[in-house]
Design a protein around this motif. Structure first.
Motif, PDB file in Angstrom:
ATOM      1  N   LEU A  51      27.427  46.096-109.220  1.00  0.00           N
ATOM      2  CA  LEU A  51      28.227  45.334-110.179  1.00  0.00           C
ATOM      3  C   LEU A  51      29.464  46.115-110.606  1.00  0.00           C
ATOM      4  CD1 LEU A  51      25.436  43.726-112.403  1.00  0.00           C
ATOM      5  CD2 LEU A  51      26.812  42.642-110.618  1.00  0.00           C
ATOM      6  N   CYS A  52      29.309  47.413-110.835  1.00  0.00           N
ATOM      7  CA  CYS A  52      30.479  48.246-111.154  1.00  0.00           C
ATOM      8  C   CYS A  52      31.449  48.284-109.978  1.00  0.00           C
ATOM      9  CB  CYS A  52      30.036  49.662-111.518  1.00  0.00           C
ATOM     10  SG  CYS A  52      29.195  49.795-113.104  1.00  0.00           S
ATOM     11  N   ALA A  53      30.905  48.426-108.773  1.00  0.00           N
ATOM     12  CA  ALA A  53      31.763  48.492-107.587  1.00  0.00           C
ATOM     13  C   ALA A  53      32.485  47.175-107.356  1.00  0.00           C
ATOM     14  CB  ALA A  53      30.932  48.868-106.360  1.00  0.00           C
ATOM     15  N   SER A  54      31.857  46.041-107.720  1.00  0.00           N
ATOM     16  CA  SER A  54      32.523  44.746-107.537  1.00  0.00           C
ATOM     17  C   SER A  54      33.788  44.659-108.385  1.00  0.00           C
ATOM     18  CB  SER A  54      31.565  43.610-107.902  1.00  0.00           C
ATOM     19  OG  SER A  54      31.363  43.535-109.299  1.00  0.00           O
ATOM     20  N   TRP A  55      33.766  45.297-109.542  1.00  0.00           N
ATOM     21  CA  TRP A  55      34.949  45.336-110.417  1.00  0.00           C
ATOM     22  C   TRP A  55      35.952  46.371-109.927  1.00  0.00           C
ATOM     23  CZ3 TRP A  55      36.828  49.115-113.926  1.00  0.00           C
ATOM     24  CH2 TRP A  55      37.793  48.661-114.816  1.00  0.00           C
ATOM     25  N   LEU A  56      35.453  47.554-109.535  1.00  0.00           N
ATOM     26  CA  LEU A  56      36.339  48.635-109.118  1.00  0.00           C
ATOM     27  C   LEU A  56      36.984  48.378-107.759  1.00  0.00           C
ATOM     28  CD1 LEU A  56      34.165  51.686-110.217  1.00  0.00           C
ATOM     29  CD2 LEU A  56      36.291  50.897-111.281  1.00  0.00           C
ATOM     30  N   ASP A  57      36.274  47.680-106.867  1.00  0.00           N
ATOM     31  CA  ASP A  57      36.808  47.422-105.529  1.00  0.00           C
ATOM     32  C   ASP A  57      38.134  46.678-105.600  1.00  0.00           C
ATOM     33  OD1 ASP A  57      37.141  45.817-102.938  1.00  0.00           O
ATOM     34  OD2 ASP A  57      35.459  47.095-102.409  1.00  0.00           O
ATOM     35  N   ALA A  58      38.223  45.691-106.489  1.00  0.00           N
ATOM     36  CA  ALA A  58      39.458  44.904-106.604  1.00  0.00           C
ATOM     37  C   ALA A  58      40.591  45.722-107.198  1.00  0.00           C
ATOM     38  CB  ALA A  58      39.200  43.666-107.463  1.00  0.00           C
ATOM     39  N   ARG A  59      40.270  46.770-107.926  1.00  0.00           N
ATOM     40  CA  ARG A  59      41.292  47.559-108.606  1.00  0.00           C
ATOM     41  C   ARG A  59      41.651  48.849-107.860  1.00  0.00           C
ATOM     42  NH1 ARG A  59      38.603  44.362-111.528  1.00  0.00           N
ATOM     43  NH2 ARG A  59      39.432  43.404-113.442  1.00  0.00           N
ATOM     44  N   LEU A  60      40.657  49.500-107.282  1.00  0.00           N
ATOM     45  CA  LEU A  60      40.895  50.775-106.606  1.00  0.00           C
ATOM     46  C   LEU A  60      40.923  50.642-105.089  1.00  0.00           C
ATOM     47  CD1 LEU A  60      38.521  53.066-108.735  1.00  0.00           C
ATOM     48  CD2 LEU A  60      40.961  52.608-109.085  1.00  0.00           C
ATOM     49  N   GLY A  61      40.395  49.537-104.573  1.00  0.00           N
ATOM     50  CA  GLY A  61      40.346  49.343-103.124  1.00  0.00           C
ATOM     51  C   GLY A  61      39.010  49.749-102.542  1.00  0.00           C
ATOM     52  N   SER A  62      38.672  49.142-101.419  1.00  0.00           N
ATOM     53  CA  SER A  62      37.376  49.391-100.784  1.00  0.00           C
ATOM     54  C   SER A  62      37.224  50.835-100.324  1.00  0.00           C
ATOM     55  CB  SER A  62      37.195  48.449 -99.586  1.00  0.00           C
ATOM     56  OG  SER A  62      37.263  47.103 -99.976  1.00  0.00           O
ATOM     57  N   LYS A  63      38.333  51.438 -99.853  1.00  0.00           N
ATOM     58  CA  LYS A  63      38.227  52.798 -99.315  1.00  0.00           C
ATOM     59  C   LYS A  63      37.781  53.782-100.388  1.00  0.00           C
ATOM     60  CE  LYS A  63      40.732  56.492 -96.960  1.00  0.00           C
ATOM     61  NZ  LYS A  63      41.973  56.911 -96.265  1.00  0.00           N
ATOM     62  N   THR A  64      38.341  53.674-101.578  1.00  0.00           N
ATOM     63  CA  THR A  64      37.970  54.593-102.656  1.00  0.00           C
ATOM     64  C   THR A  64      36.494  54.481-102.973  1.00  0.00           C
ATOM     65  OG1 THR A  64      40.184  54.477-103.618  1.00  0.00           O
ATOM     66  CG2 THR A  64      38.406  55.218-105.055  1.00  0.00           C
TER      67      THR A  64
END
Length: 443
Positions: free
Chosen positions: A288-301
């Protein structure tokens, strides 16, 4: 999303926390031999998946609809899981190994077709969020099945009671391994019920299907062209190579982590189930945290940070044993306080496991969105076939390395150290990979 919900209990209760440790510790007299057989079972299924996934993905692009393929492999998976009920202690280990391999192959092929639908259904902006939420839902489904097993079905061999203090349902006898064997039919029924919404409600490709023979010829031709095209798309090639290596380590950690704990601490179904529940709770939060961060930091990060966590966690896990952790640099009390996870070493193992739980969902979900952002809709089947290949092309190496080193060194701990190398090398290659992968200049 419900496909992930339906599919995950197989990986949670069969290949990771319940049946696989039972396979290793109860179907053979020697846990070292059991881990070796389990490793070679994964090796065989991994080779089959690696060889056929890109071919099937290319054929799917040519035929169009994905649902018929998912349905075909669902039948194989469901029948194979039901047959695990007959894997009683002291029975021949060959037959459950065969059915486990069939179920694993069918599960992975179904995932190829499901993942390749994503680019048609989800926008590039939303793909990382949806992928991580779906993965989190999968862990929630797996956790529910785990809770059902340890709370209602798995009796403690000493007391005969489940984790909730009740008699096991259906009078399951833990001495006969019935509490572990029942996970096969349960996973089969769960999968059957919860893939139905995908068949009923999810749009599929609508273009006219080619006859299978012509589709196979067209798909193989397209696959050959795609492989040649990779030479001109170095970013995607580098991403697939990086994933080929680090996913091997991830797969090995998920498949062998529970069996390692079973052999090291003599954990039974209840301990393994509760350990799995703890990890799945953490994994849901991580996704759930990654679902929010992915859109902001990108999948690679997200993938890079997850790989760092997994590498550190694996080092911690293999460095822990009765009375010590960090390869003996830290001595731990050996007193057993009683109850679940009564020794300090077991508690340390769980702490390292929490780090695994945080990372092993996002590393896979954001890898999926990494590629989805890097390919076009019309080529998704071929590239997700190669994506499956990259996750399986060397998948036989990690379990084979662990199994072989375990046998040679007569030590499960030394064998598990091989996983660290796969995670670290994949991470190093990924750091030099562009994001999205198609942004690298053609050569």
């Amino acid at each position: 999303m419900l496909f992930d919900w339906a599919a995950q209990p197989f990986f949670t209760v069969i290949t990771t926390f319940i049946f696989a440790p039972y396979f290793v510790s109860r179907l053979t007299a020697d846990p070292v031999q059991g881990q070796a057989v389990w490793g070679y079972t994964l090796t065989v299924s991994g080779i089959i998946i690696a060889v056929l996934s890109p071919v099937l993905g290319a054929i799917a692009d040519a035929t169009g609809p994905r649902k018929p393929w998912i349905g075909f492999f669902a039948v194989i998976k469901i029948v194979s899981l039901v047959m695990l009920w007959f894997a009683a202690p002291d029975s021949p280990i060959l037959y459950p190994a065969i059915f486990l391999a069939l179920a694993t192959v069918a599960a992975e092929f179904s995932i190829v077709f499901n993942d390749s639908m994503m680019t048609r259904l989800v926008s590039e902006k939303e793909v990382g969020r949806i992928s991580n939420i779906a993965w989190g839902l999968g862990y929630l489904g797996g956790m529910i099945v785990l809770i059902a097993v340890v709370g209602f079905l798995a009796g403690n061999p000493a007391t005969g009671k489940t984790a909730f203090g009740a008699e096991p349902l259906f009078a399951l006898d833990p001495a006969k391994g019935e509490d572990a064997r029942i996970t096969g039919p349960i996973s089969a029924v769960w999968y059957l019920l919860f893939i139905l919404p995908m068949f009923f409600f999810t749009p599929d490709a609508t273009k006219a299907a080619m006859p299978l023979g012509r589709a196979a010829a067209t798909g193989l031709s397209d696959l050959k062209g795609t492989l040649g095209e990779l030479k001109e798309r170095p970013g995607i090639l580098r991403f697939l190579v990086a994933r080929m290596i680090f996913q091997d380590g991830v797969n090995g950690l998920l498949a062998l982590g529970g069996t390692f704990a079973a052999g090291m601490f003599a954990w039974q179904t209840m301990e393994l189930g509760i350990y799995g529940i703890i990890l799945n709770i953490v994994a849901i939060g991580g996704c759930l945290c990654a679902s929010w961060l992915d859109a902001r930091l990108g999948s690679k990060t997200i993938v890079v940070v997850s790989l760092v966590c997994l590498t550190l966690a694996t080092l911690g896990i293999v460095s822990t044993g009765p009375g010590f952790t960090l390869f003996g640099l830290l001595t731990l009390p050996t007193d057993d306080t009683g109850g679940l996870f009564g020794t300090a070493a077991e508690k340390a193992y769980i702490l390292y496991g929490l780090l695994v739980g945080i990372a092993f969902g996002p590393v896979q979900a954001s890898s999926r969105s990494y590629l989805a952002r890097s390919v076009a809709v019309e080529e998704a089947g071929r590239y997700f076939g190669l994506y499956a290949l990259s996750g399986r092309a060397t998948s036989f190496l990690a379990p084979a390395s662990v199994a072989t080193i375990t046998v040679m060194a007569d030590s499960a701990r030394i064998g598990m150290l091989a996983l660290v190398a796969f995670l670290a090398v994949g991470l190093i290659i990924l750091l030099r990979t562009p994001y999205p992968a198609h942004t690298a200049p053609r050569v």
